[in-house]
Motif scaffolding. Sequence first.
Motif, short mmCIF file in Angstrom:
data_model
loop_
_atom_site.label_atom_id
_atom_site.label_comp_id
_atom_site.label_asym_id
_atom_site.label_seq_id
_atom_site.Cartn_x
_atom_site.Cartn_y
_atom_site.Cartn_z
N UNK A 46 46.63 29.81 37.07
CA UNK A 46 46.35 29.76 35.63
C UNK A 46 45.45 30.94 35.24
N UNK A 47 45.75 31.60 34.13
CA UNK A 47 44.91 32.74 33.71
C UNK A 47 43.57 32.25 33.15
N UNK A 48 42.57 33.13 33.21
CA UNK A 48 41.28 32.84 32.59
C UNK A 48 41.41 32.95 31.08
N UNK A 49 40.32 32.64 30.38
CA UNK A 49 40.37 32.62 28.91
C UNK A 49 40.71 34.00 28.34
N UNK A 54 42.40 35.85 38.68
CA UNK A 54 41.43 36.17 39.72
C UNK A 54 41.67 35.28 40.92
N UNK A 55 41.69 35.88 42.13
CA UNK A 55 41.97 35.09 43.32
C UNK A 55 40.81 34.20 43.73
N UNK A 56 39.62 34.42 43.15
CA UNK A 56 38.49 33.53 43.42
C UNK A 56 38.50 32.34 42.48
N UNK A 57 39.44 32.32 41.54
CA UNK A 57 39.53 31.23 40.57
C UNK A 57 40.94 30.67 40.55
N UNK A 58 41.37 30.20 41.71
CA UNK A 58 42.73 29.65 41.80
C UNK A 58 42.73 28.13 41.71
N UNK A 59 41.52 27.54 41.55
CA UNK A 59 41.41 26.10 41.41
C UNK A 59 41.38 25.39 42.76
N UNK A 60 41.41 24.07 42.69
CA UNK A 60 41.49 23.25 43.90
C UNK A 60 40.27 23.37 44.81
#
Length: 361
Positions: A46-49, A54-60
């Motif tokens: 999912x993209x940021x706002x 970002x690969x550090x913000x892939x969730x989970x």
Amino acid sequence: MKIKQTIEKVPGGLMVVPLMLGALMNTIDQMHIPVVMRFLKSLGVAPASDGVYEFMKIGGFAESLFKTGSLTLIALFLFCAGSQMNLRVGGIALKKGVLLTASKYLVGLGVGVLFAKFSDPMHGLLGLSSMAIIAAMTNGNGGMYAALTGQYGNRSDVGAVSVLSLNDGPFFTLMALGMLGQNFPIIAFIAVLLPIGIGMLLGNLDPDIREFLRPGEILPVPFFAFALGAGMNLANFFNPQVVGAGVTLGLLTTILTGGIGILVFKVFREKSFIAPVAEASTAGNAAGTPAAIAAAASVAAGSGMMSAADAQAYQDVVNIATAQISISTLTTAVLCPVAVILAARYLKGRGIDTKAEAGGK
């Protein structure tokens, strides 16, 4: 491969190396390299706002562990560290532990107070803050202390580490900032102290629980260090002002806390002063204190005891303070052992056996 051994060759390596690795990963992430973003998009990230990937913000679990989990991991570390605070210490060890803890804390507090009086307490000389000064100067490296006193000191010197464990974590820094006039409510102190207190209670009630939690003094450190670094830019560590501030913190810690500790030991008729010199360091885990203080400030702002602007000011200095404290850790990891060796030679030259229990001649 000897990865762990290689990391441990770096002073404070289990904290510093993952911290810088996290900062490196985050720095690359913030470059928003097109090919990387396209790959992440193809995976369904999912993209940021602002529309970037970002690969550090892939969730989970991955994002929770490596990006956003620093406070939870620090809390786990504090819980486990509290469980190792043995209240059953001998009289001489207790005396030395109290003297060391009190002198180190009061010196760090004193320098922090003077700094706040004559400089900006948040962005003062060399970019230092009172929070960074107090956190670095009051929290000593327990592992280094135990190793140095084990080699050059006596049993009660080593035993004092049980009391010195009290300076682990952000509580003393939070208390000092409260003394400086920051409006932290009681609940902010409880929120910080509760994991330590419960761990201490359980560890002293049941030796098996203490033994079970012992690995938790070390295991969470590289994980929360990486997560802290994942909120930083690697440029922080190569900023001359940050490096200068960190080295200054290290020098102040070794010279002032060690020097005043020696004077205190002399006042209380301790012939050997190996212990205060061995405690003149900055702990690697002190780098987690700014994030914990910022979290406490958020609690204070939520309760109306602190303005949102003041709470945000603590959040704004987290990254730079973390970098400064990390450099202080590296600096004292070099200076402190050298100071202990010099102190041991000096005492030996005066006929004082530093390994004898009374430090006698």
